[in-house]
Design an enzyme around this catalytic site. Structure first.
Site, mmCIF file in Angstrom:
data_model
loop_
_atom_site.group_PDB
_atom_site.id
_atom_site.type_symbol
_atom_site.label_atom_id
_atom_site.label_comp_id
_atom_site.label_asym_id
_atom_site.label_seq_id
_atom_site.Cartn_x
_atom_site.Cartn_y
_atom_site.Cartn_z
ATOM 1 N N ALA A 1 -4.653 -0.564 -9.683
ATOM 2 C CA ALA A 1 -3.389 -1.106 -9.171
ATOM 3 C C ALA A 1 -2.275 -0.064 -9.239
ATOM 4 C CB ALA A 1 -3.018 -2.369 -9.944
ATOM 5 N N ARG A 2 -1.597 0.031 -10.376
ATOM 6 C CA ARG A 2 -0.517 1.000 -10.582
ATOM 7 C C ARG A 2 -0.608 1.558 -11.993
ATOM 8 N NH1 ARG A 2 -0.220 1.289 -5.969
ATOM 9 N NH2 ARG A 2 1.546 0.998 -4.540
ATOM 10 N N HIS B 1 -6.468 8.238 -7.157
ATOM 11 C CA HIS B 1 -5.816 7.236 -6.321
ATOM 12 C C HIS B 1 -6.484 7.149 -4.947
ATOM 13 C CE1 HIS B 1 -1.781 4.957 -5.873
ATOM 14 N NE2 HIS B 1 -2.719 4.396 -5.117
ATOM 15 N N VAL B 2 -7.780 6.876 -4.963
ATOM 16 C CA VAL B 2 -8.541 6.796 -3.713
ATOM 17 C C VAL B 2 -9.198 5.432 -3.506
ATOM 18 C CG1 VAL B 2 -9.003 9.266 -3.585
ATOM 19 C CG2 VAL B 2 -10.568 7.809 -4.884
ATOM 20 N N GLU C 1 2.252 10.580 -9.955
ATOM 21 C CA GLU C 1 1.238 11.146 -9.067
ATOM 22 C C GLU C 1 1.890 12.064 -8.041
ATOM 23 O OE1 GLU C 1 -1.634 7.167 -9.266
ATOM 24 O OE2 GLU C 1 -0.418 7.559 -7.495
#
Length: 316
Positions: free
Chosen positions: A231-232, A284-285, A261
């Site tokens: 998520a985050r 983050h993919v 990021e």
């Protein structure tokens, strides 16, 4: 005629068709925060995936009427400043209902079956030296019969629950509203953390959810439990998680996101990825399958066209 500027076009590997109304369009591969005002001067529509749009910059952009976020998360845009200036903000919803849940289970299966450790053994030649046909140096667990705790039961959370049940997992969840799924047990966060074998996060990042999982919450989890975050990054106190992993207070973690990021070199989780086989970090993919990115691109243009037609949608 509208002027549309895409600030970070290289973040989206997909065909972005031209909107069906008179306009000019300018792409920038990437944009730093100090380039925002110059590039958006005169623009009526700004497209951003992760480029920050802060109050100071927005105040210098009187022509801007729409911020079209090429993502679901909105924490990179000052929504309050947009409201004060009459700038509408749209985002993309439910475009990655296949990609993110599949990545979630890729992380979970890799951890539960100790794939990193066994892969390293094979690379080191341990299997070739084995006295038997297999290596059994690391524990392997099944998903079937274990409990998955989902924190945030929106569209992604529901999809993850559906897949989990196919694996034979029991599912519980936390949600601000009453769940209408008879196959999912609704629990308060503390009880979910205490009783789940796997915790998967599916929440937006807000001031209320920042560091939702910290040292106290990690201390509630089973020592064998796994924490999955697609998520985050800011949902979890990264220093507390690194300490919990190093001390063996939880069983492992699989993360696709970090609080900043690209990450800074001293991020505690970035350093940890090379030290522990029970921690997996991907860049983050989870959202970025080819199908998901094309769906996002199509929805992005549809949002802009709806706004231009006087029927804005997916506003935040």
């Amino acid at each position: 005629m509208h002027r549309i500027v895409f600030l970070d076009r290289d973040s989206l590997i997909a065909n972005v068709r031209a909107p069906g109304f008179p306009h000019t369009w300018q792409d920038h591969a990437a944009t730093s925060e100090d380039e925002v005002v110059e590039r958006l001067t005169g623009a009526t529509v700004a497209i951003t995936n992760k480029v920050p749009l802060r109050a100071a910059a927005l105040a210098r952009l009187p022509d801007l009427k729409l911020v079209a976020i090429a993502a679901t998360g909105t924490d990179n845009v000052d929504l309050g400043a947009c409201r004060e200036q009459g700038i509408l903000v749209s985002n993309i919803r439910n475009y990655s209902l296949v990609s993110v849940p599949e990545h979630c289970f890729a992380l979970l299966l890799a951890l539960r079956r100790n794939l990193r450790a066994y892969g390293a053994d094979v690379e080191a030649g341990a299997w070739e030296k084995s006295s038997r046909f297999c290596l059994l140096d690391h524990p392997i667990g099944d998903l079937s019969g274990s409990r998955l705790g989902i924190v945030g039961y929106g569209a992604l959370g529901r999809k993850v629950a559906h897949i989990a049940r196919a694996f034979g997992m029991e599912v519980c969840a936390t949600s601000r509203s009453t769940l209408d799924d008879p196959d999912v047990t609704q629990l308060e966060l503390d009880e979910l953390l205490r009783t789940s074998d796997v915790i998967s996060l599916h929440l937006p990042l807000t001031e209320q959810t920042r560091h939702l999982i910290g040292a106290r919450e990690l201390g509630l989890m089973k020592r064998s439990a796994l924490l999955i975050n697609t998520a985050r990054g800011g949902l979890v106190d990264e220093a507390a998680l690194a300490e919990a992993l190093l001390q063996g207070r939880i069983g492992g973690a699989g993360f696709d996101v970090l609080s900043k990021e690209p990450p800074v070199p001293d991020n505690p989780l970035l350093r940890l990825r090379l030290r522990l086989p029970n921690f997996i970090l991907t860049p983050h993919v989870a959202w970025a399958s080819a199908g998901a990115m094309q769906t996002l691109a199509d929805m992005l243009v549809e949002n802009i066209e709806a706004w231009a037609a006087g029927q804005p949608r997916n506003l935040v």
